[in-house]
Design a protein around this motif. Structure first.
Motif, PDB file in Angstrom:
ATOM      1  N   SER A  85       0.659  -1.227  -0.075  1.00 28.94           N
ATOM      2  CA  SER A  85      -0.872  -0.050  -0.378  1.00 28.94           C
ATOM      3  C   SER A  85       1.344   0.941   0.017  1.00 28.94           C
ATOM      4  CB  SER A  85      -0.535   0.032   1.330  1.00 28.94           C
ATOM      5  OG  SER A  85      -0.508  -0.030   2.395  1.00 28.94           O
ATOM      6  N   ARG A  86       0.621   2.676   0.016  1.00 28.21           N
ATOM      7  CA  ARG A  86       0.967   3.315  -0.375  1.00 28.21           C
ATOM      8  C   ARG A  86       0.650   5.191   0.994  1.00 28.21           C
ATOM      9  NH1 ARG A  86       1.050   2.696  -6.615  1.00 28.21           N
ATOM     10  NH2 ARG A  86       0.499   5.052  -6.462  1.00 28.21           N
ATOM     11  N   GLU A  87       0.296   3.788   1.656  1.00 30.02           N
ATOM     12  CA  GLU A  87      -0.141   5.476   3.466  1.00 30.02           C
ATOM     13  C   GLU A  87       1.244   5.991   3.290  1.00 30.02           C
ATOM     14  OE1 GLU A  87       0.224   1.880   3.352  1.00 30.02           O
ATOM     15  OE2 GLU A  87       0.727   1.656   5.561  1.00 30.02           O
ATOM     16  N   SER A  98       2.638  17.235  -4.766  1.00 27.30           N
ATOM     17  CA  SER A  98       1.230  16.651  -6.078  1.00 27.30           C
ATOM     18  C   SER A  98       1.731  15.048  -6.337  1.00 27.30           C
ATOM     19  CB  SER A  98       1.541  17.912  -6.715  1.00 27.30           C
ATOM     20  OG  SER A  98       2.498  16.839  -7.562  1.00 27.30           O
ATOM     21  N   TYR A  99       0.536  14.704  -6.564  1.00 28.01           N
ATOM     22  CA  TYR A  99       0.880  13.601  -7.198  1.00 28.01           C
ATOM     23  C   TYR A  99       1.962  13.144  -8.061  1.00 28.01           C
ATOM     24  CZ  TYR A  99      -1.188   9.730  -9.810  1.00 28.01           C
ATOM     25  OH  TYR A  99      -0.805   7.994 -10.199  1.00 28.01           O
ATOM     26  N   GLU A 100       1.872  14.366  -9.000  1.00 23.69           N
ATOM     27  CA  GLU A 100       3.194  14.361  -9.877  1.00 23.69           C
ATOM     28  C   GLU A 100       4.225  14.688  -9.325  1.00 23.69           C
ATOM     29  OE1 GLU A 100       0.599  17.310 -12.326  1.00 23.69           O
ATOM     30  OE2 GLU A 100       1.645  16.581 -14.108  1.00 23.69           O
ATOM     31  N   GLY A 148      -1.005  -2.775 -15.723  1.00 22.81           N
ATOM     32  CA  GLY A 148      -0.128  -2.080 -15.258  1.00 22.81           C
ATOM     33  C   GLY A 148       0.942  -1.543 -13.793  1.00 22.81           C
ATOM     34  N   TYR A 149       1.589  -2.566 -13.333  1.00 27.25           N
ATOM     35  CA  TYR A 149       2.354  -2.318 -12.195  1.00 27.25           C
ATOM     36  C   TYR A 149       3.274  -3.331 -12.255  1.00 27.25           C
ATOM     37  CZ  TYR A 149      -1.579   0.524  -9.724  1.00 27.25           C
ATOM     38  OH  TYR A 149      -1.798   1.693  -8.824  1.00 27.25           O
ATOM     39  N   GLY A 150       2.948  -3.989 -13.391  1.00 27.86           N
ATOM     40  CA  GLY A 150       4.138  -4.834 -13.877  1.00 27.86           C
ATOM     41  C   GLY A 150       5.541  -3.944 -14.439  1.00 27.86           C
ATOM     42  N   ALA A 181       1.404   0.364 -20.533  1.00 31.05           N
ATOM     43  CA  ALA A 181       1.101   2.366 -20.864  1.00 31.05           C
ATOM     44  C   ALA A 181       0.714   2.752 -19.733  1.00 31.05           C
ATOM     45  CB  ALA A 181       1.132   2.609 -21.790  1.00 31.05           C
ATOM     46  N   HIS A 182       1.367   2.814 -18.906  1.00 34.49           N
ATOM     47  CA  HIS A 182       0.445   3.032 -17.116  1.00 34.49           C
ATOM     48  C   HIS A 182       1.637   4.105 -16.693  1.00 34.49           C
ATOM     49  CE1 HIS A 182      -1.445   2.481 -13.115  1.00 34.49           C
ATOM     50  NE2 HIS A 182      -1.669   3.693 -13.824  1.00 34.49           N
ATOM     51  N   ALA A 183       2.772   3.868 -17.087  1.00 34.87           N
ATOM     52  CA  ALA A 183       4.924   5.056 -16.601  1.00 34.87           C
ATOM     53  C   ALA A 183       5.307   3.758 -16.971  1.00 34.87           C
ATOM     54  CB  ALA A 183       4.186   5.106 -14.922  1.00 34.87           C
ATOM     55  N   ASN A 249      -7.182  12.841 -19.821  1.00 33.74           N
ATOM     56  CA  ASN A 249      -7.732  14.458 -19.238  1.00 33.74           C
ATOM     57  C   ASN A 249      -7.865  14.511 -17.812  1.00 33.74           C
ATOM     58  OD1 ASN A 249      -7.717  14.156 -21.302  1.00 33.74           O
ATOM     59  ND2 ASN A 249      -9.090  16.008 -22.439  1.00 33.74           N
ATOM     60  N   GLU A 250      -6.400  13.552 -16.688  1.00 36.43           N
ATOM     61  CA  GLU A 250      -6.573  13.611 -15.435  1.00 36.43           C
ATOM     62  C   GLU A 250      -6.344  14.871 -14.800  1.00 36.43           C
ATOM     63  OE1 GLU A 250      -4.953  10.658 -13.618  1.00 36.43           O
ATOM     64  OE2 GLU A 250      -5.591  11.211 -11.436  1.00 36.43           O
ATOM     65  N   LEU A 251      -5.000  15.052 -15.076  1.00 36.90           N
ATOM     66  CA  LEU A 251      -4.211  15.906 -14.926  1.00 36.90           C
ATOM     67  C   LEU A 251      -3.952  17.188 -15.840  1.00 36.90           C
ATOM     68  CD1 LEU A 251      -0.712  13.709 -14.456  1.00 36.90           C
ATOM     69  CD2 LEU A 251      -3.128  14.283 -12.714  1.00 36.90           C
ATOM     70  N   ASP A 269     -11.670   7.714 -19.211  1.00 36.96           N
ATOM     71  CA  ASP A 269     -11.983   7.419 -17.697  1.00 36.96           C
ATOM     72  C   ASP A 269     -10.887   8.871 -17.071  1.00 36.96           C
ATOM     73  OD1 ASP A 269     -12.459   5.099 -19.288  1.00 36.96           O
ATOM     74  OD2 ASP A 269     -12.301   3.963 -17.349  1.00 36.96           O
ATOM     75  N   HIS A 270     -11.693   9.448 -15.935  1.00 37.23           N
ATOM     76  CA  HIS A 270     -10.808  10.929 -15.551  1.00 37.23           C
ATOM     77  C   HIS A 270     -12.032  11.854 -16.253  1.00 37.23           C
ATOM     78  CE1 HIS A 270      -8.017   9.114 -12.582  1.00 37.23           C
ATOM     79  NE2 HIS A 270      -7.784   8.427 -13.530  1.00 37.23           N
ATOM     80  N   LEU A 271     -11.305  12.293 -16.683  1.00 33.04           N
ATOM     81  CA  LEU A 271     -11.830  13.594 -17.768  1.00 33.04           C
ATOM     82  C   LEU A 271     -12.259  14.322 -16.743  1.00 33.04           C
ATOM     83  CD1 LEU A 271     -12.145  11.585 -19.818  1.00 33.04           C
ATOM     84  CD2 LEU A 271     -14.515  11.294 -19.999  1.00 33.04           C
ATOM     85  N   THR A 320     -14.718   2.957  -9.603  1.00 33.89           N
ATOM     86  CA  THR A 320     -14.018   3.168  -7.890  1.00 33.89           C
ATOM     87  C   THR A 320     -12.518   3.782  -8.540  1.00 33.89           C
ATOM     88  OG1 THR A 320     -13.427   1.314  -7.820  1.00 33.89           O
ATOM     89  CG2 THR A 320     -15.447   1.869  -6.558  1.00 33.89           C
ATOM     90  N   ASP A 321     -12.046   3.397 -10.031  1.00 27.93           N
ATOM     91  CA  ASP A 321     -10.615   3.206 -10.316  1.00 27.93           C
ATOM     92  C   ASP A 321      -9.416   2.741  -8.264  1.00 27.93           C
ATOM     93  OD1 ASP A 321      -8.158   4.207 -11.090  1.00 27.93           O
ATOM     94  OD2 ASP A 321      -8.156   6.324 -11.072  1.00 27.93           O
ATOM     95  N   TYR A 322     -10.175   1.851  -7.889  1.00 25.53           N
ATOM     96  CA  TYR A 322      -9.475   1.362  -6.231  1.00 25.53           C
ATOM     97  C   TYR A 322      -7.857   1.270  -7.246  1.00 25.53           C
ATOM     98  CZ  TYR A 322     -10.132  -1.994  -2.855  1.00 25.53           C
ATOM     99  OH  TYR A 322      -9.004  -2.267  -1.317  1.00 25.53           O
ATOM    100  N   GLY A 325      -2.680   4.207  -5.035  1.00 26.10           N
ATOM    101  CA  GLY A 325      -2.039   6.171  -5.161  1.00 26.10           C
ATOM    102  C   GLY A 325      -3.441   6.589  -5.324  1.00 26.10           C
ATOM    103  N   SER A 326      -3.771   6.572  -6.157  1.00 22.44           N
ATOM    104  CA  SER A 326      -4.772   7.698  -6.504  1.00 22.44           C
ATOM    105  C   SER A 326      -6.863   7.565  -5.620  1.00 22.44           C
ATOM    106  CB  SER A 326      -5.649   7.916  -7.512  1.00 22.44           C
ATOM    107  OG  SER A 326      -5.953   7.260  -8.697  1.00 22.44           O
ATOM    108  N   SER A 327      -6.672   5.812  -5.838  1.00 17.07           N
ATOM    109  CA  SER A 327      -8.307   5.675  -4.388  1.00 17.07           C
ATOM    110  C   SER A 327      -8.229   4.207  -4.436  1.00 17.07           C
ATOM    111  CB  SER A 327      -8.814   5.482  -5.852  1.00 17.07           C
ATOM    112  OG  SER A 327     -10.421   5.657  -5.413  1.00 17.07           O
TER     113      SER A 327
HETATM  114  O1  NIG Z   1      -6.153   5.914 -12.710  1.00 18.47           O
HETATM  115  N1  NIG Z   1      -4.237   7.933 -13.154  1.00 18.47           N
HETATM  116  C1  NIG Z   1      -3.234   6.463 -13.930  1.00 18.47           C
HETATM  117  N2  NIG Z   1      -3.267   5.704 -12.810  1.00 18.47           N
HETATM  118  C2  NIG Z   1      -4.389   5.437 -11.393  1.00 18.47           C
HETATM  119  C3  NIG Z   1      -3.072   5.750 -10.276  1.00 18.47           C
HETATM  120  C4  NIG Z   1      -2.318   4.397  -9.717  1.00 18.47           C
HETATM  121  C5  NIG Z   1      -1.391   4.910  -9.130  1.00 18.47           C
HETATM  122  O2  NIG Z   1      -1.423   5.909  -8.993  1.00 18.47           O
HETATM  123  O3  NIG Z   1      -0.922   3.925  -8.675  1.00 18.47           O
HETATM  124  C6  NIG Z   1      -5.097   6.235 -11.585  1.00 18.47           C
HETATM  125  O4  NIG Z   1      -5.548   7.408 -10.897  1.00 18.47           O
END
Ligand code: NIG
Ligand code: FE
Length: 406
Positions: A85-87, A98-100, A148-150, A181-183, A249-251, A269-271, A320-322, A325-327
């Motif tokens: 987890s990432r508390e 910030s997240y970025e 996307g975490y691999g 292509a998550h990062a 379009n999240e950031l 998704d996000h928007l 939910t985007d469960y 990191g962000s949810s």
């Molecule tokens: O949807 N925005 C990109 N990916 C995830 C966050 C993933 C993470 O921070 O681990 C999201 O918010």
């Protein structure tokens, strides 16, 4: 095996097959019939109707007096296969990062990736299974799950194989999305071309060969993947029959929405960054705009302009985007509350967005997300509540008493 639910106060979201999604001003209409029964047989909805026509026998009879019955929520965007987890980052954010900024320091997605690559398949499976059970307890019956975490050949395949095992063993309906292509992983930070090559020429063929994914995703945003990089990856996905469902379009105004629409995405998704141009592009498409208000809540972003989008005639789905990191929550009831409280969606609109439209956003609307004869039995019974509006109103409480799947 048959199950009869009788004396239902309100059976919600009864639709015929003409409805694949609900948009614009129709979103505030939510069909409901009162004082009814619902009969389930062999895992499917067999019939429903007024109590005067109710059959009186079944293998199991449930009395739902004072209670509503709804199709289970569909959650069309999640990242529930993760390690740890990432508390720590939660506190960094409280202290002003910030997240970025966290991502730039090697935290964020890359942090989860490091841990995922060190964790075995069965531990990942066990943790994700727990999360699915948690989600089900809040009324969710279908979940889209992303890799996307691999961010490596072995890591991405490991995640997708965990999702396949979840599909095979869980009673929830699951769809798998390849999000290599998550990062950019640290090893490819200065070599984007090299990573895209790995995704397109090594991972995609293997994923297709093993049939591991239903959809393809790219995080198309500032500091992650550009619109051009996204296009190339989506084109490659299409060659393997994978339809896009992308992060957009999240950031920033990343052109993610337009890029998704151009590639006939099932959803974008996000928007959070949606203006007139994005709305126009979505209006001319079959792409479902999917909003993730708990991410805006958790990261302190501004919310997507749901009201403006619906008023312009668009459909909306909710998810939910469960993810760690962000949810870090998979509670769809809380998502409905946020949609109403923070995005000014009406309770009826939020319920349409979390059921029939969410089913569309993960490609399962022909069998889930509504009450229709022949649909999969995938419903929940509420606690005794005064009205349906009470559900989003009574936020953060679990008002689901029982989930009936299969
Ligand atoms: O949807 N925005 C990109 N990916 C995830 C966050 C993933 C993470 O921070 O681990 C999201 O918010
Ligand atoms: Fe996400």
């Amino acid at each position: 095996m048959s199950i009869l639910i009788k004396n239902i106060k309100g059976l919600v979201q009864t639709r015929d097959s003409a409805h694949r999604m609900i948009k614009g001003s129709d979103m505030k209409t939510l069909p409901m019939i009162e004082n009814v029964y619902l009969l389930i047989e062999s895992g499917k909805i067999k019939s429903y109707g007024t109590m005067s026509e109710s059959p009186d026998r079944a293998a199991e009879v449930i009395d739902a007096s004072g209670r509503y019955v709804l199709p289970c929520w569909c959650d069309p965007h999640s990242h529930i296969v993760y390690a740890g987890s990432r508390e720590g980052e939660f506190v960094d954010k409280i202290n002003g990062l910030s997240y970025e900024e966290i991502a730039k320091r090697g935290g964020g997605i890359v942090n989860s990736s490091k841990r995922l690559n060190e964790t075995g398949e069965s531990a990942l499976y066990d943790a994700a299974w727990q999360r699915l059970e948690e989600m089900k307890a809040f009324g969710t019956g279908a979940v889209e799950i992303k890799s996307g975490y691999g961010l490596s050949y072995d890591g991405e395949l490991k995640m997708l194989r965990v999702i396949r095992r979840l599909k095979e063993t869980s009673d929830l309906s699951i769809r798998a999305t390849f999000l290599g292509a998550h990062a950019y992983p640290p090893a490819f930070k200065e070599d984007h071309e090299g990573y895209i090559e790995l995704l397109i020429h090594k991972l995609l063929p293997q994923i297709a060969h093993e049939g591991l994914a239903d959809y393809i995703d790219v995080f198309c945003d500032r500091g992650f993947f550009s619109a051009d990089e996204t296009s190339r990856i989506l084109e490659a996905g299409a060659r393997f029959g994978l339809r896009p469902k992308i992060h957009a379009n999240e950031l920033d105004f990343s052109r993610g929405v337009e890029t998704g629409v151009n590639h006939n995405a099932l959803s974008v998704d996000h928007l959070e960054f949606t203006g007139d141009d994005q709305i126009k592009s979505l209006l001319a498409s079959e792409t479902m705009p999917t909003l993730l208000p708990s991410t805006a809540f958790f990261l302190g972003l501004h919310y997507a302009p749901a009201r403006k989008m619906i008023d312009a005639g668009l459909p909306i789905a909710l998810a939910t985007d469960y993810n760690p990191g962000s949810s870090p929550s998979g509670n769809m009831q809380f998502i409905l509350s946020l949609a109403c409280i923070k995005m000014k969606m009406l309770p009826e609109e939020a319920i349409n967005a979390a059921t029939i439209n969410a089913a569309y956003a993960m490609g399962v609307e022909s069998e889930l997300g509504s009450i229709r004869v022949g649909n999969k039995a995938n419903v929940f019974i509420t606690k005794a509540i005064p009205s349906l509006t009470y559900m989003p109103y009574s936020f953060a409480n679990n008002l689901v008493e029982r989930v009936v799947i299969g």
